[in-house]
Scaffold this motif. Structure first.
Motif, short mmCIF file in Angstrom:
data_model
loop_
_atom_site.label_atom_id
_atom_site.label_comp_id
_atom_site.label_asym_id
_atom_site.label_seq_id
_atom_site.Cartn_x
_atom_site.Cartn_y
_atom_site.Cartn_z
N ILE A 1 0.86 -1.19 0.00
CA ILE A 1 0.00 0.00 0.00
C ILE A 1 0.89 1.24 0.00
O ILE A 1 1.80 1.35 0.84
N LYS A 2 0.65 2.15 -0.92
CA LYS A 2 1.40 3.40 -0.98
C LYS A 2 0.49 4.57 -0.62
O LYS A 2 -0.66 4.62 -1.06
N ASP A 3 1.02 5.47 0.20
CA ASP A 3 0.32 6.69 0.60
C ASP A 3 -0.99 6.37 1.32
O ASP A 3 -2.06 6.88 0.96
N ARG A 4 -0.91 5.52 2.33
CA ARG A 4 -2.09 5.20 3.14
C ARG A 4 -2.29 6.30 4.18
O ARG A 4 -1.45 6.53 5.05
N ARG B 1 4.62 4.12 2.55
CA ARG B 1 4.63 2.72 2.12
C ARG B 1 4.30 1.80 3.29
O ARG B 1 4.77 2.00 4.41
N GLN B 2 3.48 0.80 3.00
CA GLN B 2 3.14 -0.24 3.97
C GLN B 2 3.19 -1.59 3.25
O GLN B 2 2.43 -1.82 2.30
N GLN C 1 5.71 -3.99 7.43
CA GLN C 1 6.79 -3.01 7.41
C GLN C 1 6.20 -1.65 7.05
O GLN C 1 5.54 -1.50 6.02
N LEU C 2 6.41 -0.68 7.93
CA LEU C 2 5.89 0.67 7.75
C LEU C 2 7.05 1.62 7.47
O LEU C 2 8.09 1.55 8.13
N ARG D 1 12.29 6.41 7.68
CA ARG D 1 12.55 5.43 8.73
C ARG D 1 11.56 4.28 8.60
O ARG D 1 10.41 4.45 8.17
N ASP D 2 12.00 3.08 9.00
CA ASP D 2 11.16 1.88 8.93
C ASP D 2 10.85 1.35 10.32
O ASP D 2 11.69 1.41 11.22
#
Length: 385
Positions: A228-231, A260-261, A287-288, A293-294
């Motif tokens: 998922i991008k830009d959640r 990103r998710q 992974q967020l 940063r992750d």
């Protein structure tokens, strides 16, 4: 210039409506008669679920609480499902499904009628295609193996539902392709297109999801992945109680947009008809990414449902979620008595403890505890139609 008399205009409209209703009634009668005579090649179903229970919660923000909880066994929802045989082995299908709260009657998502599903598609012996607003495969596939689903307890989904095992995230503008569910192997792919943002407005969400599933002789197992991008509207502090992530402080009530998710999951279930006993297990990873940063999360479920009498089921579950340098351990037990195929009484107990670097327990859908411990006791009624 011609001026229409208001009363005459209203009468004309009413007459047309009455004629339309009469014609429609006759048409419907003919259609249903034709369907009955031709083996019911088309269908339209109205369905729903209502669940309400009285809960005791040991700690929310520093104090115990008594309240009613909705959607505990199954989400409160109603839906319309339709299918039409258009010939040549091809069928047209649609699904409209919206969530609401039995406690107030309000929609789960304000201003959105069909927040859970709104799609139309086609299917045949090769598979299906669906277009519209619909969940990703983490819910559609892996979620079906989770303790939250198998043990019919919303509190058992993981803190914040960051792995999407509960249906709280749906992809807009999406296309979903799947092979037939009746086969031993089934695969699918989904892509949700980003809509054009307004000038200087935020970017909309893009979704990619895929899965593979195998099922035979009482066993079923699957793997799935979602990107998922830009959640947007991710309030991690409120949903998990963790106030420091990505190297910075997070404020409850101030949501962020995740660039990103990534989510992956594996799940399996096995049915022992001789006992009868149903076992389930899931493993998920998240992974967020935010501001370079992750942060990662890992979740594991184990559950068992024992039908010790024809109308009585005992459910036991355990899960561990690792996040932000610590972990939550959750234990659950519940009992379900079925009055009929549509009506059930349930009683459940859930206990969660936060450990290591986590200071707050946060059972899904309950709220954040002021301590590392949190207990929920609930009893209520579930009815489906």
């Amino acid at each position: 210039m011609t001026v229409n008399h208001p009363r005459r205009l209203s009468w004309r409209i009413a007459t047309r409506v009455r004629k339309g209703l009469s014609t429609g009634m006759a048409t419907c009668t003919g259609v249903f008669g034709a369907v009955a005579g031709s083996g019911a090649t088309s269908s339209l179903d109205l369905y729903g679920s209502l669940s309400q229970g009285a809960s005791y919660i040991s700690d929310i923000a520093g104090g115990s609480s008594m309240r009613t909880d909705v959607g505990t066994m199954q989400p409160d929802r109603f839906g319309l499902r339709g299918s039409e045989d258009v010939g040549g082995g091809l069928r047209a299908n649609f699904l409209l499904e919206g969530g609401f709260a039995t406690r107030t009657g309000a929609s789960i998502v304000p201003g959105v009628l069909f927040n859970r599903n709104a799609w139309v598609g086609m299917s045949n012996g090769w598979g299906s295609v669906q277009l519209g607003h619909q969940p990703d495969f983490m819910f559609d596939v892996i979620g079906k193996y989770s303790s939250g689903f198998q043990l019919t307890n919303f509190f058992l989904f993981h803190p914040g539902n960051l792995d999407n095992l509960a249906n709280t995230f749906q992809a807009n503008n999406s296309i979903k392709l799947q092979t037939p569910a009746s086969q031993r192997w089934q695969v699918g792919a989904q892509y949700g297109f980003a809509s054009m943002p307004a000038r200087d407005g935020p970017r909309s969400t893009t979704t990619l999801s895929t899965y593979a599933r195998y099922q035979q002789h009482g066993f079923s197992g699957a793997l799935a992945f979602t990107l998922i991008k830009d959640r947007a509207r991710m309030d991690l502090a409120r949903s998990t109680g963790v106030t420091r992530l990505f190297g910075q402080a997070l404020v409850s009530g101030v949501p962020i947009t995740l660039p990103r998710q990534r989510i992956w999951g594996a799940g399996g279930a096995y049915r022992l008809d001789g006992l009868p006993l149903r076992l389930n297990a899931t493993l998920t990873g998240v992974q967020l990414k935010y501001r370079g940063r992750d942060e990662s999360m890992r979740n594991a479920d184990l559950g068992a449902a024992w039908t010790y009498r024809p109308r009585n089921v005992l459910n036991l579950g355990y899960s561990r979620s690792a996040f932000a340098g610590g972990q939550w351990d959750l234990f659950s037990a519940s009992h379900v008595h079925q009055f009929s195929k549509r009506t059930e009484w349930f009683a459940l107990a859930v206990y969660q403890r936060a450990g290591n670097g986590l200071a707050h327990a946060a059972i899904n859908g309950v709220g954040v505890s002021s301590t590392r411990n949190q207990t929920v006791l609930t009893s209520g009624i579930h009815h489906s139609f």
